[in-house]
Design a protein around this motif. Structure first.
Motif, PDB file in Angstrom:
ATOM      1  N   UNK A   1      15.924  39.161 -37.959  1.00 29.60           N
ATOM      2  CA  UNK A   1      14.876  38.887 -36.796  1.00 29.60           C
ATOM      3  C   UNK A   1      13.469  38.492 -38.006  1.00 29.60           C
ATOM      4  N   UNK A   2      12.909  37.137 -37.632  1.00 27.13           N
ATOM      5  CA  UNK A   2      12.019  36.622 -38.357  1.00 27.13           C
ATOM      6  C   UNK A   2      10.349  36.930 -37.343  1.00 27.13           C
ATOM      7  N   UNK A   3       9.837  37.447 -38.399  1.00 27.70           N
ATOM      8  CA  UNK A   3       8.700  37.701 -37.896  1.00 27.70           C
ATOM      9  C   UNK A   3       7.128  37.300 -36.963  1.00 27.70           C
ATOM     10  N   UNK A   4       7.479  35.457 -37.914  1.00 25.41           N
ATOM     11  CA  UNK A   4       6.785  34.966 -37.411  1.00 25.41           C
ATOM     12  C   UNK A   4       7.089  33.372 -37.341  1.00 25.41           C
ATOM     13  N   UNK A   5       8.054  32.916 -35.863  1.00 25.62           N
ATOM     14  CA  UNK A   5       9.146  32.083 -36.448  1.00 25.62           C
ATOM     15  C   UNK A   5       8.013  31.011 -36.193  1.00 25.62           C
ATOM     16  N   UNK A   6       8.092  29.610 -36.510  1.00 27.60           N
ATOM     17  CA  UNK A   6       8.013  28.274 -36.447  1.00 27.60           C
ATOM     18  C   UNK A   6       8.232  27.374 -35.349  1.00 27.60           C
ATOM     19  N   UNK A   7       8.058  27.107 -34.270  1.00 27.34           N
ATOM     20  CA  UNK A   7       7.836  26.645 -33.106  1.00 27.34           C
ATOM     21  C   UNK A   7       7.450  25.519 -32.837  1.00 27.34           C
ATOM     22  N   UNK A   8       8.091  24.785 -32.435  1.00 21.57           N
ATOM     23  CA  UNK A   8       7.733  23.085 -32.597  1.00 21.57           C
ATOM     24  C   UNK A   8       6.350  22.467 -31.457  1.00 21.57           C
ATOM     25  N   UNK A   9       5.308  24.074 -30.819  1.00 24.16           N
ATOM     26  CA  UNK A   9       4.570  23.903 -30.730  1.00 24.16           C
ATOM     27  C   UNK A   9       3.364  23.732 -32.335  1.00 24.16           C
ATOM     28  N   UNK A  10       4.201  24.244 -33.430  1.00 24.46           N
ATOM     29  CA  UNK A  10       3.345  24.264 -34.495  1.00 24.46           C
ATOM     30  C   UNK A  10       3.288  23.008 -35.104  1.00 24.46           C
ATOM     31  N   UNK A  11       4.494  22.308 -34.769  1.00 25.35           N
ATOM     32  CA  UNK A  11       4.396  20.633 -35.454  1.00 25.35           C
ATOM     33  C   UNK A  11       4.396  19.838 -35.343  1.00 25.35           C
ATOM     34  N   UNK A  12       4.025  19.959 -33.671  1.00 23.82           N
ATOM     35  CA  UNK A  12       3.231  19.353 -32.266  1.00 23.82           C
ATOM     36  C   UNK A  12       1.354  19.231 -32.843  1.00 23.82           C
ATOM     37  N   UNK A  13       1.470  20.582 -32.894  1.00 23.05           N
ATOM     38  CA  UNK A  13      -0.248  20.911 -33.672  1.00 23.05           C
ATOM     39  C   UNK A  13      -0.741  19.831 -35.117  1.00 23.05           C
ATOM     40  N   UNK A  14       0.459  19.709 -35.862  1.00 24.67           N
ATOM     41  CA  UNK A  14       0.407  18.976 -37.077  1.00 24.67           C
ATOM     42  C   UNK A  14       0.391  17.617 -36.761  1.00 24.67           C
ATOM     43  N   UNK A  15       1.200  16.746 -35.634  1.00 20.08           N
ATOM     44  CA  UNK A  15       1.006  15.717 -35.408  1.00 20.08           C
ATOM     45  C   UNK A  15      -0.682  15.461 -34.754  1.00 20.08           C
ATOM     46  N   UNK A  16      -0.760  15.910 -34.211  1.00 23.48           N
ATOM     47  CA  UNK A  16      -2.723  16.178 -33.096  1.00 23.48           C
ATOM     48  C   UNK A  16      -3.061  15.823 -34.655  1.00 23.48           C
TER      49      UNK A  16
ATOM     50  N   UNK B   1      16.121  27.537 -39.364  1.00 20.82           N
ATOM     51  CA  UNK B   1      14.972  27.234 -38.540  1.00 20.82           C
ATOM     52  C   UNK B   1      14.539  25.535 -37.996  1.00 20.82           C
ATOM     53  N   UNK B   2      15.380  24.869 -37.523  1.00 20.82           N
ATOM     54  CA  UNK B   2      15.175  24.001 -37.333  1.00 20.82           C
ATOM     55  C   UNK B   2      13.542  23.059 -37.503  1.00 20.82           C
ATOM     56  N   UNK B   3      12.282  23.585 -36.648  1.00 17.39           N
ATOM     57  CA  UNK B   3      11.493  23.212 -37.303  1.00 17.39           C
ATOM     58  C   UNK B   3      10.555  23.281 -38.063  1.00 17.39           C
ATOM     59  N   UNK B   4      11.690  24.582 -39.439  1.00 18.75           N
ATOM     60  CA  UNK B   4      10.801  24.914 -40.509  1.00 18.75           C
ATOM     61  C   UNK B   4      10.712  23.304 -41.555  1.00 18.75           C
ATOM     62  N   UNK B   5      11.730  22.661 -40.807  1.00 22.68           N
ATOM     63  CA  UNK B   5      11.805  21.274 -42.010  1.00 22.68           C
ATOM     64  C   UNK B   5      11.398  20.413 -41.390  1.00 22.68           C
ATOM     65  N   UNK B   6      11.101  20.421 -39.983  1.00 25.57           N
ATOM     66  CA  UNK B   6      10.700  19.428 -39.196  1.00 25.57           C
ATOM     67  C   UNK B   6       8.920  20.032 -39.761  1.00 25.57           C
ATOM     68  N   UNK B   7       8.490  21.092 -39.753  1.00 27.13           N
ATOM     69  CA  UNK B   7       7.116  21.676 -40.000  1.00 27.13           C
ATOM     70  C   UNK B   7       6.302  20.877 -41.393  1.00 27.13           C
TER      71      UNK B   7
END
Length: 182
Positions: free
Chosen positions: A82-97, A148-154
């Motif tokens: 179990x990951x305590x603080x998973x990275x999610x797509x919204x985190x990637x979107x935040x960077x894009x913004x 988690x694929x969102x990690x690489x995207x982030x």
């Protein structure tokens, strides 16, 4: 609480949930490189003047540095745990913004830019290259086990953001950008 534990004295460290691995394990290299990137970002921020002009950027980086810590935690968590603080797509979107916001006020790119200019800009470029290395290491781990694929995207977006920030710093401080010439 002591800082030193002596548990790593024989070349091993613990992943999240206690699994022992060599300090040169791919996961350790990946999350260690995230830690290095986070430190470079901190150094770059310390080179900016402590003025209100930079307050918004500092606030964005507080979020980013926290998320980068979370990326490291994900990479330090073995598959199936179990990951305590998973990275999610919204985190990637935040960077894009954030990229879009800063890039809107920058001159268009017409050539490759050489790292340099203001000391903070140069240091953000160093952070960018460290994040790129972290991304490569995360991709390597992902080829061996589930990540988690969102990690690489982030990490990919973060390096783009750091490039835009380096340009922003030069633009705001009046430091000239150096372009690659044939």
């Amino acid at each position: 609480m002591r800082i030193y534990t002596k548990t790593g004295d024989k070349g091993e460290t613990s992943l999240v949930h206690g699994m022992r691995v060599p300090k040169f394990a791919d996961r350790v290299e990946a999350y260690g490189t995230c830690d290095e990137a986070n430190s470079q970002i901190g150094l770059a921020l310390s080179l900016l003047p402590q003025t209100d002009e930079w307050a918004e950027l500092r606030a964005v980086f507080h979020v980013i540095q926290t998320k980068l810590f979370h990326v490291g935690a994900e990479l330090a968590t073995p598959e199936g745990k179990n990951v305590g603080w998973p990275i999610v797509e919204e985190d990637v979107t935040y960077l894009e913004e954030q990229i879009d916001n800063l890039a809107a006020d920058q001159p268009p790119l017409t050539n490759f830019i050489l790292p340099g200019g203001h000391p903070a800009s140069s240091t953000f470029h160093v952070a960018r290259t460290v994040v790129r290395r972290a991304e490569r290491k995360a991709v390597h781990v992902a080829q061996q086990e589930k990540v988690n694929p969102a990690v690489v995207k982030y990490l990919n977006r973060l390096s783009d953001y750091l490039f835009v920030v380096a340009r922003h710093v030069n633009h705001q401080t009046g430091a000239p950008e150096q372009y690659l010439h044939d």
